[in-house]
Design an enzyme around this catalytic site. Sequence first.
Site, PDB file in Angstrom:
ATOM      1  CE  LYS A   1     -10.885  66.143  -3.125  1.00  0.00           C
ATOM      2  NZ  LYS A   1     -11.256  66.430  -4.512  1.00  0.00           N
TER       3      LYS A   1
ATOM      4  NE  ARG B   1     -12.793  60.128  -5.247  1.00  0.00           N
ATOM      5  CZ  ARG B   1     -11.596  60.722  -5.200  1.00  0.00           C
ATOM      6  NH1 ARG B   1     -10.851  60.644  -4.137  1.00  0.00           N
ATOM      7  NH2 ARG B   1     -11.164  61.405  -6.234  1.00  0.00           N
TER       8      ARG B   1
ATOM      9  NE  ARG C   1      -4.468  67.692 -10.570  1.00  0.00           N
ATOM     10  CZ  ARG C   1      -5.400  67.275  -9.698  1.00  0.00           C
ATOM     11  NH1 ARG C   1      -5.658  67.971  -8.625  1.00  0.00           N
ATOM     12  NH2 ARG C   1      -6.066  66.172  -9.903  1.00  0.00           N
TER      13      ARG C   1
ATOM     14  NE  ARG D   1      -3.718  62.628 -10.472  1.00  0.00           N
ATOM     15  CZ  ARG D   1      -4.665  62.889  -9.587  1.00  0.00           C
ATOM     16  NH1 ARG D   1      -4.406  63.663  -8.573  1.00  0.00           N
ATOM     17  NH2 ARG D   1      -5.870  62.374  -9.733  1.00  0.00           N
TER      18      ARG D   1
ATOM     19  NE  ARG E   1      -9.893  62.167 -11.854  1.00  0.00           N
ATOM     20  CZ  ARG E   1      -8.949  63.107 -11.913  1.00  0.00           C
ATOM     21  NH1 ARG E   1      -8.414  63.453 -13.080  1.00  0.00           N
ATOM     22  NH2 ARG E   1      -8.547  63.708 -10.818  1.00  0.00           N
TER      23      ARG E   1
HETATM   24  P1  AMP Z   1      -7.581  61.888  -6.276  1.00  0.00           P
HETATM   25  O1  AMP Z   1      -6.099  62.040  -6.138  1.00  0.00           O
HETATM   26  O2  AMP Z   1      -8.326  62.085  -4.992  1.00  0.00           O
HETATM   27  O3  AMP Z   1      -8.133  62.710  -7.418  1.00  0.00           O
HETATM   28  O4  AMP Z   1      -7.844  60.357  -6.673  1.00  0.00           O
HETATM   29  C1  AMP Z   1      -7.348  59.816  -7.874  1.00  0.00           C
HETATM   30  C2  AMP Z   1      -8.035  58.491  -8.142  1.00  0.00           C
HETATM   31  O5  AMP Z   1      -7.768  57.581  -7.066  1.00  0.00           O
HETATM   32  C3  AMP Z   1      -9.546  58.547  -8.239  1.00  0.00           C
HETATM   33  O6  AMP Z   1      -9.992  58.888  -9.539  1.00  0.00           O
HETATM   34  C4  AMP Z   1      -9.929  57.117  -7.858  1.00  0.00           C
HETATM   35  O7  AMP Z   1      -9.686  56.230  -8.949  1.00  0.00           O
HETATM   36  C5  AMP Z   1      -8.906  56.784  -6.789  1.00  0.00           C
HETATM   37  N1  AMP Z   1      -9.387  57.125  -5.426  1.00  0.00           N
HETATM   38  C6  AMP Z   1      -8.858  58.061  -4.583  1.00  0.00           C
HETATM   39  N2  AMP Z   1      -9.537  58.098  -3.432  1.00  0.00           N
HETATM   40  C7  AMP Z   1     -10.520  57.167  -3.539  1.00  0.00           C
HETATM   41  C8  AMP Z   1     -11.582  56.744  -2.687  1.00  0.00           C
HETATM   42  N3  AMP Z   1     -11.774  57.294  -1.474  1.00  0.00           N
HETATM   43  N4  AMP Z   1     -12.413  55.769  -3.138  1.00  0.00           N
HETATM   44  C9  AMP Z   1     -12.237  55.208  -4.340  1.00  0.00           C
HETATM   45  N5  AMP Z   1     -11.282  55.569  -5.204  1.00  0.00           N
HETATM   46  C10 AMP Z   1     -10.420  56.542  -4.818  1.00  0.00           C
END
Ligand code: AMP
Length: 190
Positions: free
Chosen positions: A14, A89, A128, A134, A146
């Site tokens: 994404k 989400r 990654r 991360r 996740r």
């Molecule tokens: P991402 O960078 O999108 O993979 O997000 C990393 C982490 O941030 C996720 O595993 C969640 O813990 C948190 N996170 C990101 N976006 C959301 C969302 N829309 N709702 C809830 N948690 C989120």
Amino acid sequence: MLNLVLFGPPGAGKGTQAEYLIKDFDLNHVSTGDLLRSEIAAETELGLKAKAFMDNGDLVPDEVVIGMIGSKLEANKDAKGFIFDGFPRTVAQAQALDQLLTDHSTSVAAMLSLEVEKEELMKRLLNRGLTSGRSDDQDSSIIENRINNYNEKTAPLKDFYGAQSKLHSIEGQGSIEEIAKRLNDAVKSL
Ligand code: AMP
């Protein structure tokens, strides 16, 4: 406004693909993951609240992320549109997004859903993790969590947008350029 939900499991690409869409269609990129990581780096109260959830690969509570999106929309009223990456989400987040956009006299034009097999996701995320810094990309049990959270709480959003005829499924495997072209074609066909 052209508002797109860029959707898919962790590791679907994404963030990478959002870069192309931003350039091609002159949109604002809103990644809740990036926003949350900035809050953690700045050691804000919100960041401290979110950190434990993120470290475990769990979702941050809806009201926290919905609040962040509300602020972004308020701060960018003249934008040509938004790419929402990693948001919504949950169904509650999708309903809140609809309401927020309605309040700004606009709506979601499409959900672009990147489809990638689980084995490929695990491979990409662990890779990654070697360079992203991360911690949630470095531990296979956190990655599993996740992906499970995605399947349980997030994937049902395909039905939410499907019911509004806004779901566009895009093959998310192949070269980055090939996938970018598929997304570009899908947006042009809207
Ligand atoms: P991402 O960078 O999108 O993979 O997000 C990393 C982490 O941030 C996720 O595993 C969640 O813990 C948190 N996170 C990101 N976006 C959301 C969302 N829309 N709702 C809830 N948690 C989120």
